[in-house]
Design a protein around this motif. Structure first.
Motif, mmCIF file in Angstrom:
data_model
loop_
_atom_site.group_PDB
_atom_site.id
_atom_site.type_symbol
_atom_site.label_atom_id
_atom_site.label_comp_id
_atom_site.label_asym_id
_atom_site.label_seq_id
_atom_site.Cartn_x
_atom_site.Cartn_y
_atom_site.Cartn_z
ATOM 1 N N ARG A 1 0.925 -0.677 -0.195
ATOM 2 C CA ARG A 1 -0.387 0.144 -0.174
ATOM 3 C C ARG A 1 0.929 1.515 0.062
ATOM 4 N NH1 ARG A 1 -5.218 -0.150 0.560
ATOM 5 N NH2 ARG A 1 -5.529 1.604 1.145
ATOM 6 N N THR A 2 0.728 2.166 -0.977
ATOM 7 C CA THR A 2 1.176 3.804 -0.880
ATOM 8 C C THR A 2 0.772 4.127 -2.333
ATOM 9 O OG1 THR A 2 3.586 4.250 -1.575
ATOM 10 C CG2 THR A 2 2.927 2.667 -2.260
ATOM 11 N N SER A 3 1.198 4.993 -2.725
ATOM 12 C CA SER A 3 0.256 6.569 -3.221
ATOM 13 C C SER A 3 1.947 6.993 -3.778
ATOM 14 C CB SER A 3 -0.909 6.959 -3.388
ATOM 15 O OG SER A 3 -1.132 6.620 -2.839
ATOM 16 N N GLY A 4 1.886 7.982 -4.833
ATOM 17 C CA GLY A 4 2.638 8.681 -5.261
ATOM 18 C C GLY A 4 3.244 8.608 -7.044
ATOM 19 N N LEU A 5 4.271 8.865 -7.288
ATOM 20 C CA LEU A 5 4.687 8.729 -8.651
ATOM 21 C C LEU A 5 6.234 7.901 -8.896
ATOM 22 C CD1 LEU A 5 4.971 9.887 -11.643
ATOM 23 C CD2 LEU A 5 7.114 11.228 -11.526
ATOM 24 N N GLU A 6 5.752 6.434 -9.211
ATOM 25 C CA GLU A 6 7.003 6.076 -9.433
ATOM 26 C C GLU A 6 7.815 6.477 -9.860
ATOM 27 O OE1 GLU A 6 9.622 3.093 -9.422
ATOM 28 O OE2 GLU A 6 8.887 3.161 -10.782
ATOM 29 N N LEU A 7 9.231 6.722 -9.666
ATOM 30 C CA LEU A 7 9.974 7.868 -10.405
ATOM 31 C C LEU A 7 11.007 6.103 -11.679
ATOM 32 C CD1 LEU A 7 11.554 9.862 -7.843
ATOM 33 C CD2 LEU A 7 9.795 9.935 -9.644
ATOM 34 N N ILE A 8 10.540 5.067 -11.585
ATOM 35 C CA ILE A 8 11.784 4.311 -12.046
ATOM 36 C C ILE A 8 10.617 4.012 -13.793
ATOM 37 C CG2 ILE A 8 12.895 2.023 -12.929
ATOM 38 C CD1 ILE A 8 13.361 2.202 -9.597
ATOM 39 N N ASP B 1 -1.849 4.464 -7.292
ATOM 40 C CA ASP B 1 -2.880 5.324 -6.757
ATOM 41 C C ASP B 1 -3.017 4.118 -5.343
ATOM 42 O OD1 ASP B 1 -5.196 6.632 -5.042
ATOM 43 O OD2 ASP B 1 -5.526 6.707 -6.993
ATOM 44 N N GLY B 2 -3.050 4.607 -4.152
ATOM 45 C CA GLY B 2 -2.905 2.607 -2.845
ATOM 46 C C GLY B 2 -2.169 1.941 -3.145
ATOM 47 N N SER B 3 -2.033 1.205 -3.775
ATOM 48 C CA SER B 3 -0.793 0.144 -3.785
ATOM 49 C C SER B 3 -0.135 0.273 -4.903
ATOM 50 C CB SER B 3 -1.407 -0.846 -3.352
ATOM 51 O OG SER B 3 -2.539 -1.301 -4.429
ATOM 52 N N ILE B 4 1.098 -0.814 -4.902
ATOM 53 C CA ILE B 4 1.375 -0.941 -6.102
ATOM 54 C C ILE B 4 1.949 -2.882 -5.712
ATOM 55 C CG2 ILE B 4 3.600 -0.788 -4.523
ATOM 56 C CD1 ILE B 4 5.047 -0.257 -7.194
ATOM 57 N N LYS B 5 1.911 -3.384 -6.986
ATOM 58 C CA LYS B 5 2.463 -4.685 -7.173
ATOM 59 C C LYS B 5 3.578 -4.847 -7.867
ATOM 60 C CE LYS B 5 0.838 -9.224 -8.448
ATOM 61 N NZ LYS B 5 -0.707 -10.204 -9.069
ATOM 62 N N LEU B 6 4.546 -5.270 -6.839
ATOM 63 C CA LEU B 6 6.122 -5.356 -6.881
ATOM 64 C C LEU B 6 6.333 -6.597 -7.341
ATOM 65 C CD1 LEU B 6 8.688 -3.299 -6.799
ATOM 66 C CD2 LEU B 6 9.017 -4.028 -4.200
ATOM 67 N N ALA B 7 7.171 -7.036 -8.601
ATOM 68 C CA ALA B 7 7.640 -7.668 -9.486
ATOM 69 C C ALA B 7 8.293 -8.499 -7.669
ATOM 70 C CB ALA B 7 7.910 -8.574 -10.319
ATOM 71 N N ALA B 8 8.620 -10.097 -8.155
ATOM 72 C CA ALA B 8 9.998 -10.190 -7.432
ATOM 73 C C ALA B 8 11.226 -9.722 -7.499
ATOM 74 C CB ALA B 8 9.760 -12.076 -7.855
ATOM 75 N N GLY B 9 12.074 -9.342 -6.545
ATOM 76 C CA GLY B 9 13.524 -9.241 -7.258
ATOM 77 C C GLY B 9 13.169 -7.668 -7.949
ATOM 78 N N ALA B 10 12.526 -6.937 -7.567
ATOM 79 C CA ALA B 10 11.766 -5.047 -8.413
ATOM 80 C C ALA B 10 12.052 -4.692 -7.607
ATOM 81 C CB ALA B 10 10.600 -5.257 -9.443
ATOM 82 N N VAL B 11 12.536 -2.856 -7.542
ATOM 83 C CA VAL B 11 12.725 -1.743 -6.909
ATOM 84 C C VAL B 11 12.101 -1.119 -7.174
ATOM 85 C CG1 VAL B 11 14.236 -0.713 -5.799
ATOM 86 C CG2 VAL B 11 15.227 -2.942 -6.576
ATOM 87 N N ALA B 12 10.781 -0.539 -6.039
ATOM 88 C CA ALA B 12 10.731 1.032 -7.112
ATOM 89 C C ALA B 12 10.448 1.680 -6.026
ATOM 90 C CB ALA B 12 9.121 0.639 -6.798
ATOM 91 N N VAL B 13 10.981 2.786 -6.554
ATOM 92 C CA VAL B 13 10.867 4.701 -5.818
ATOM 93 C C VAL B 13 10.201 5.476 -5.822
ATOM 94 C CG1 VAL B 13 12.786 6.318 -5.780
ATOM 95 C CG2 VAL B 13 13.914 4.109 -6.440
ATOM 96 N N ILE B 14 9.288 5.702 -4.948
ATOM 97 C CA ILE B 14 8.016 6.700 -4.933
ATOM 98 C C ILE B 14 8.191 7.366 -4.477
ATOM 99 C CG2 ILE B 14 5.281 6.310 -4.550
ATOM 100 C CD1 ILE B 14 6.104 2.690 -4.468
ATOM 101 N N GLN B 15 7.910 8.496 -4.855
ATOM 102 C CA GLN B 15 8.396 10.224 -4.693
ATOM 103 C C GLN B 15 6.889 10.286 -4.408
ATOM 104 O OE1 GLN B 15 8.950 13.014 -6.618
ATOM 105 N NE2 GLN B 15 9.439 14.311 -6.028
ATOM 106 N N GLU B 16 6.430 10.216 -2.737
ATOM 107 C CA GLU B 16 5.452 10.437 -1.977
ATOM 108 C C GLU B 16 4.441 11.708 -2.499
ATOM 109 O OE1 GLU B 16 5.746 6.835 1.512
ATOM 110 O OE2 GLU B 16 7.239 9.173 1.934
ATOM 111 N N ARG B 17 3.391 12.092 -1.983
ATOM 112 C CA ARG B 17 2.559 12.719 -2.130
ATOM 113 C C ARG B 17 2.584 12.957 -0.431
ATOM 114 N NH1 ARG B 17 -2.017 9.060 -5.052
ATOM 115 N NH2 ARG B 17 -1.181 9.568 -7.422
ATOM 116 N N THR B 18 2.778 14.720 -1.277
ATOM 117 C CA THR B 18 2.474 15.503 0.619
ATOM 118 C C THR B 18 1.320 15.781 0.979
ATOM 119 O OG1 THR B 18 3.772 17.812 -0.878
ATOM 120 C CG2 THR B 18 5.024 15.308 0.745
ATOM 121 N N SER B 19 0.926 16.248 1.714
ATOM 122 C CA SER B 19 -0.236 16.870 1.982
ATOM 123 C C SER B 19 -0.378 18.611 1.712
ATOM 124 C CB SER B 19 -0.559 16.641 3.547
ATOM 125 O OG SER B 19 0.139 16.887 4.153
ATOM 126 N N GLY B 20 -1.440 19.380 1.908
ATOM 127 C CA GLY B 20 -1.158 20.665 1.834
ATOM 128 C C GLY B 20 0.037 21.493 0.203
#
Length: 666
Positions: free
Chosen positions: A634-641, A647-666
């Motif tokens: 569960r996460t939200s934001g822009l996955e940079l790779i 929006d809400g969740s990401i399915k991360l493949a075995a052995g993969a890496v995600a870098v998510i620039q998270e949404r900030t409030s305000g």
């Protein structure tokens, strides 16, 4: 304090040794570097004999050419002083600089780091080469950082020559002041080894029997200070020549390593930089990597650090050297960056065709660019460009810390002990793994660190501790922290002298217990506790003076006696874990976390490592799937790779890496 060079994103590249190759290869190297998006190379580490071909005879032409090629290509240089590789002419002219082993035998030419850190002749020559390099290249626009020597002490940590003895005497005089104080600190009344004066002090050459663990620990400390002195001399030679850019050296922090007390080096380092090589026989080597990376950032939590060396694939010095699995090199690189490194640099750029390290992998392998390994290098370069804005940010502050100390490890390893094949630092890694898996993102800090921010403080295997550190840990509990003291902590003072009156001496009053006797187990033995937990290797005969008993031994000579205790201390709690608990360790960790009231601040999912880096305006969540199945997080934001919006969740493949620039409030 300075950090890595500003404005260049995440550093990517590695050690470049063009002297190993004909000039015709250099332009091919530059083209390949540009293809891979390399922006930094470490140059000159082993080049001394090629720029100073004989005593005060210099050949700069080829070096100028290489630096010019790199500059024209827009590739920054981390320029090394080449003192890791004293030239043969120097060792032939001055064989007295070559280290002496503990048996009194001098080594010979043919290796690297063939010098004694205490020898004045070495000081003169090493300072001269550093100064000449600084004078020639200190203001060159391509040189963005300086790299003093290489892996200081990685092979020459201890030298027992006459100059080392002389320097050790002066070090001891400065530390102890009087010979009576030295005799007290080293316990020379045992076996009648009393010194009459400091003139009696020599480096601890091998004797026919064991030697004072206090003296051996002192020599470890002296040797660390001697290496730091060498770093300082070369750094000052560079500064005196006009160098204004950051200066560093590469530290070795891997589990099992104990080269120097780096907590004392940090004020002298413009960049905290480390080398790290995965232990391929370790099925969970990514966990060791995370622990070491946490130690690196724990040396200074105010700035990013830098991964100066790791390998693209196989190394050449472990008992067996398999290649990294497909994707593992990228995953390791991003894991270091997740933990606060501002780049991923390798040893080395092009795999050597000859020499000792000919089978150590390079960014360009022996088989060339039409290879899986090269394609992964190129992919990593593209990935680092996509996440380059992470540079300069810090790993999110944690409320959980583990205290780790290299001199405490030395103290345990020096002299004869109740158990001789016991890696005291392993329990720190085990706590780190467990706390990380629960989303707590623990720091790993030296005893000198500020402990005031932590709500949970774990002190595993802090065998040697001074009164100031013991007081700071007790003060953390008084303020409201939960402190967990593990077995073999607080046993001796800073001079390796047993704290008498009962174990664990330095923490006995805080814990409300008295350890009467160590009860190490034989290989293969185990003890069941009342909770059903199982202890191996270590147990103690313990009695409670003012503490609650949490768990007891259920069998054997210690049946019914306390194994785990807890005590209220001011606004906090102090736990003592007197046994090496394996089965049941997770339940213990959960109980401690509940007691401390600390909560997960990172996503928790099976097989997923989560780390967050933050700047004043942004935060980036790194998710690394070390498992062999896809996992939803569960996460939200822009996955940079990938560039995908989450929006809400990401399915991360075995052995993969995600870098998510998270949404900030305000």
């Amino acid at each position: 304090m300075r950090s890595t060079p500003d404005g260049h994103g995440l550093l990517f590249g590695g050690d470049y040794n063009p002297e190993q190759w004909p000039a015709s290869v250099w332009r091919e190297d530059i083209a390949l570097m540009r293809e891979a998006r390399v922006n930094t190379v470490t140059l000159g580490v082993f080049s001394w004999a090629f720029v100073e071909t004989d005593d005060d005879e210099w050949d700069w032409g080829w070096f100028d050419e290489v630096i010019g090629l790199l500059h024209d290509a827009g590739i920054g240089i981390d320029l090394a002083t080449p003192t890791a590789a004293p030239p043969t002419w120097l060792q032939r002219t001055h064989p007295e600089i070559v280290p002496v082993d503990r048996n009194g035998s001098r080594f010979h030419q043919g290796g690297r780091l063939g010098w004694c850190a205490s020898h004045p002749v070495w000081h003169r020559y090493s300072s001269r080469i550093a100064r000449r390099l600084g004078e020639r290249y200190g203001r060159h626009p391509a040189v963005r950082m300086w790299h003093v020597s290489n892996e200081l002490g990685g092979g020459n940590r201890l030298c027992y020559c006459e100059e080392s003895s002389r320097a050790f005497r002066e070090w001891a005089r400065d530390r102890y002041g009087t010979i009576d104080e030295l005799n007290r600190a080293w316990g020379t009344a045992v076996w009648g080894l009393r010194y009459r004066s400091f003139d009696d002090v020599i480096a601890p050459l091998a004797s026919e029997s064991g030697q004072s663990p206090s003296m051996l620990l002192a020599f470890d400390r002296f040797s660390s200070d001697a290496l730091l002195g060498q770093y300082r001399r070369e750094r000052e030679a560079l500064r005196s020549a006009g160098v204004a850019t950051p200066i560093t050296t590469n530290l070795m922090l891997a589990v099992g390593g104990s080269v120097a007390d780096y907590s004392h080096w940090v004020p002298d380092l413009d960049v905290v930089a480390i080398d790290h090589y995965a232990v391929m026989a370790d099925p969970h080597r990514e966990r060791e990597l995370a622990f070491v990376a946490s130690r690196a950032r724990g040396l200074d939590r105010t700035r990013p650090w830098l991964l100066m060396e790791h390998s693209t694939s196989a190394v050449n010095w472990q008992p067996r050297n398999p290649p990294k699995a497909p994707g593992e090199m990228i995953r390791h690189s991003l894991q270091h960056i997740a933990h606060g490194s501002d780049g991923a640099l390798f040893f080395q750029w092009r795999a050597s065709a000859s020499g000792v390290e000919q089978y150590h992998s390079g960014m360009v392998p022996h088989a060339g660019s039409d290879t899986r390994q090269w394609r992964e290098v190129v992919e990593l370069g593209r990935t680092l460009e996509r996440i380059k804005h992470v540079a300069g940010s810090l790993v999110e502050a944690s409320r959980v810390a583990i205290v780790a100390d290299i001199p405490a490890k030395w103290a345990w390893e020096e002299g004869q002990k109740p158990i001789h094949d016991y890696p005291i630092e392993a329990s720190g890694r085990r706590w780190h793994e467990a706390l990380s898996a629960r989303g707590l993102g623990p720091d790993v800090v030296p005893p000198r660190a500020d402990l005031t921010a932590y709500g949970l403080l774990v002190v595993p295997g802090l065998y040697a501790v001074n009164d100031a550190t013991a007081g700071a840990i007790a003060a953390a509990a008084l303020r409201g922290a939960t402190v967990v003291v593990g077995h073999l902590s607080g046993i001796v003072d800073e001079e390796n002298r047993v704290r008498t009156g009962g174990y664990p001496g330095a923490f006995r009053e805080m814990l409300g217990v008295v350890g009467e006797e160590f009860c190490p187990m034989l290989a293969g033995e185990q003890i069941v506790l009342t909770s059903g937990s199982i202890a191996i290797d270590w147990s103690e005969r313990l009695r409670v003076t003012d503490a609650e008993i949490v768990d007891t031994y259920a069998e054997g000579d210690l049946v019914g006696l306390p194994a785990v205790t807890r005590r209220s201390v001011g606004a906090g709690r102090a736990w003592y874990v007197s046994a090496d608990i394996r089965d049941g360790f997770d339940a213990l960790v959960d109980a401690v976390i509940t007691d401390a009231g600390v909560r997960a601040r990172l996503p928790v999912a099976a097989g997923i490592e989560a780390v967050r880096r933050k700047s004043d305006s942004s935060s980036w969540l790194f998710l690394i799937n070390h498992g062999d199945t896809d996992v939803e997080v569960r996460t939200s934001g822009l996955e940079l790779i990938s560039g995908d919006s989450i929006d809400g969740s990401i399915k991360l493949a075995a052995g993969a890496v995600a870098v998510i620039q998270e949404r900030t409030s305000g």
